[in-house]
Design an enzyme around this catalytic site. Structure first.
Site, PDB file in Angstrom:
ATOM      1  N   ASP A  89      36.941 -35.085  88.178  1.00 49.20           N
ATOM      2  CA  ASP A  89      37.584 -34.231  89.186  1.00 49.20           C
ATOM      3  C   ASP A  89      37.510 -34.849  90.591  1.00 49.20           C
ATOM      4  OD1 ASP A  89      34.771 -33.648  89.034  1.00 49.20           O
ATOM      5  OD2 ASP A  89      35.106 -31.839  90.224  1.00 49.20           O
ATOM      6  N   HIS A  90      37.081 -36.115  90.655  1.00 48.48           N
ATOM      7  CA  HIS A  90      37.069 -36.860  91.921  1.00 48.48           C
ATOM      8  C   HIS A  90      37.830 -38.181  91.795  1.00 48.48           C
ATOM      9  CE1 HIS A  90      33.886 -34.215  93.662  1.00 48.48           C
ATOM     10  NE2 HIS A  90      33.810 -33.929  92.371  1.00 48.48           N
ATOM     11  N   HIS A  96      34.115 -29.052  96.863  1.00 48.50           N
ATOM     12  CA  HIS A  96      34.377 -27.812  96.120  1.00 48.50           C
ATOM     13  C   HIS A  96      34.237 -26.580  97.012  1.00 48.50           C
ATOM     14  CE1 HIS A  96      34.523 -29.448  91.993  1.00 48.50           C
ATOM     15  NE2 HIS A  96      33.631 -30.315  92.423  1.00 48.50           N
ATOM     16  N   HIS A 115      32.829 -38.703  88.602  1.00 49.29           N
ATOM     17  CA  HIS A 115      33.358 -37.554  87.845  1.00 49.29           C
ATOM     18  C   HIS A 115      34.892 -37.465  87.911  1.00 49.29           C
ATOM     19  CE1 HIS A 115      29.244 -35.316  87.915  1.00 49.29           C
ATOM     20  NE2 HIS A 115      29.359 -36.127  86.889  1.00 49.29           N
ATOM     21  N   HIS A 134      23.184 -35.670  92.137  1.00 47.64           N
ATOM     22  CA  HIS A 134      24.262 -35.105  91.317  1.00 47.64           C
ATOM     23  C   HIS A 134      24.660 -36.132  90.254  1.00 47.64           C
ATOM     24  CE1 HIS A 134      27.853 -32.798  90.371  1.00 47.64           C
ATOM     25  NE2 HIS A 134      28.609 -33.842  90.624  1.00 47.64           N
ATOM     26  N   ASP A 166      29.941 -34.113  95.982  1.00 45.16           N
ATOM     27  CA  ASP A 166      29.239 -32.996  95.341  1.00 45.16           C
ATOM     28  C   ASP A 166      27.738 -33.013  95.621  1.00 45.16           C
ATOM     29  OD1 ASP A 166      31.658 -32.255  94.313  1.00 45.16           O
ATOM     30  OD2 ASP A 166      31.192 -32.728  92.217  1.00 45.16           O
ATOM     31  N   HIS A 210      31.966 -40.337  93.786  1.00 47.19           N
ATOM     32  CA  HIS A 210      31.245 -40.507  92.519  1.00 47.19           C
ATOM     33  C   HIS A 210      32.229 -40.465  91.350  1.00 47.19           C
ATOM     34  CE1 HIS A 210      31.433 -36.124  92.850  1.00 47.19           C
ATOM     35  NE2 HIS A 210      31.033 -35.989  91.597  1.00 47.19           N
TER      36      HIS A 210
HETATM   37 FE    FE Z   1      33.082 -32.181  91.433  1.00 45.91          FE
HETATM   38 ZN    ZN Z   2      30.826 -34.099  90.493  1.00 48.47          ZN
END
Ligand code: FE
Ligand code: ZN
Length: 253
Positions: free
Chosen positions: A72-73, A183, A70, A126, A145, A68
């Protein structure tokens, strides 16, 4: 005649997965098919740890798989693509917000990474364009996530209905499925799970184990779906109402 009874050869013949802990609590996964010498990364939050790992192994990068949009990905997408000239896979409807995407995946689409077939699961909740990479022969699921150990992703974009449907889709996978989430939220999730399901013996036992592992700074991911079915309150919720209440409670926990 006995074939291939050397355990190290057997291990090499399967899909190899390496876990890189980065940032506060993220996991990047490196996938390797030794037989075709192909290497992929799932959700590279950062480029440097991936490059360091590849250098150590003397491998090159062939694919980037995105669950996805985001940061942090996807934070490492552009730099990794520049260095390795490799394609970035992601969900077709998130083309506008996945950096560097060039392979546009649809729900249910199938492709092969080396000799391992992979099917795309569409799991909105999410985010609206969240997908998972399901290596069904290996029974390994890279889920970003959507599901965490004893928890699930926050609803940033999707509705409770969408997430509940996505979780029900996961539930129908084989219980021996190994789940690789992005995570290390397990311990906090476990505390919440215990607060809503205090009599659950499996949950209590799991939390004892989780706490011990976290004390030693050991990862609690991946985990098996069979364990989640016994201990994850979001998977155990049987109605949409129940799920919605739980998710709301968790947001303020
Ligand atoms: Fe994340
Ligand atoms: Zn995420």
């Amino acid at each position: 005649m006995k074939l291939n009874n050397n355990p190290s050869i057997k291990a090499q013949s399967g899909l190899q997965v390496f876990q890189l802990p980065v940032l506060q609590d993220n996991y990047i996964y490196i996938l390797r098919d030794e037989s075709t010498q192909k290497t992929a990364v799932v959700d590279p939050a950062l480029p440097e740890p991936v490059n360091l790992f590849l250098k150590e192994k003397n491998w090159k990068l062939d694919f980037i798989f995105t669950t996805h949009h985001h940061w942090d990905h996807t934070g490492g997408n552009i730099k990794l693509k520049k260095k390795w000239n490799c394609p970035i896979f992601g969900f077709v409807e998130d083309t506008h917000r996945i950096p560097g995407i060039d392979t546009h995946l649809q729900e249910g689409e199938q492709f092969s990474f080396g000799k391992f077939p992979c099917r795309i699961l569409f799991l909105p909740g999410h985010t609206l364009g969240h997908i998972a990479y399901w290596f069904f022969e290996e029974k390994k699921l890279f889920i970003g996530d959507t599901l965490f150990a004893m928890g699930c992703g926050r609803l940033f974009e999707g509705s409770p209905q969408q997430m509940f449907a996505s979780l029900n889709q996961i539930k129908s996978s084989p219980p021996e499925t190994e789940i690789f989430c992005a995570h290390e939220y397990t311990e906090k999730n476990g505390h919440f799970a215990l607060s809503v399901d205090p009599q659950n013996k499996n949950l209590k036992n799991r939390m004892t184990e989780v706490k011990a592992n976290r004390k030693k700074n050991k990862p609690t991911v991946p985990f098996f779906l069979s364990e989640e079915l016994k201990t994850n309150p979001f998977l155990r919720a049987t109605t949409l109402e129940e799920f919605t209440q739980l998710r709301k409670k968790r947001d303020f926990f």
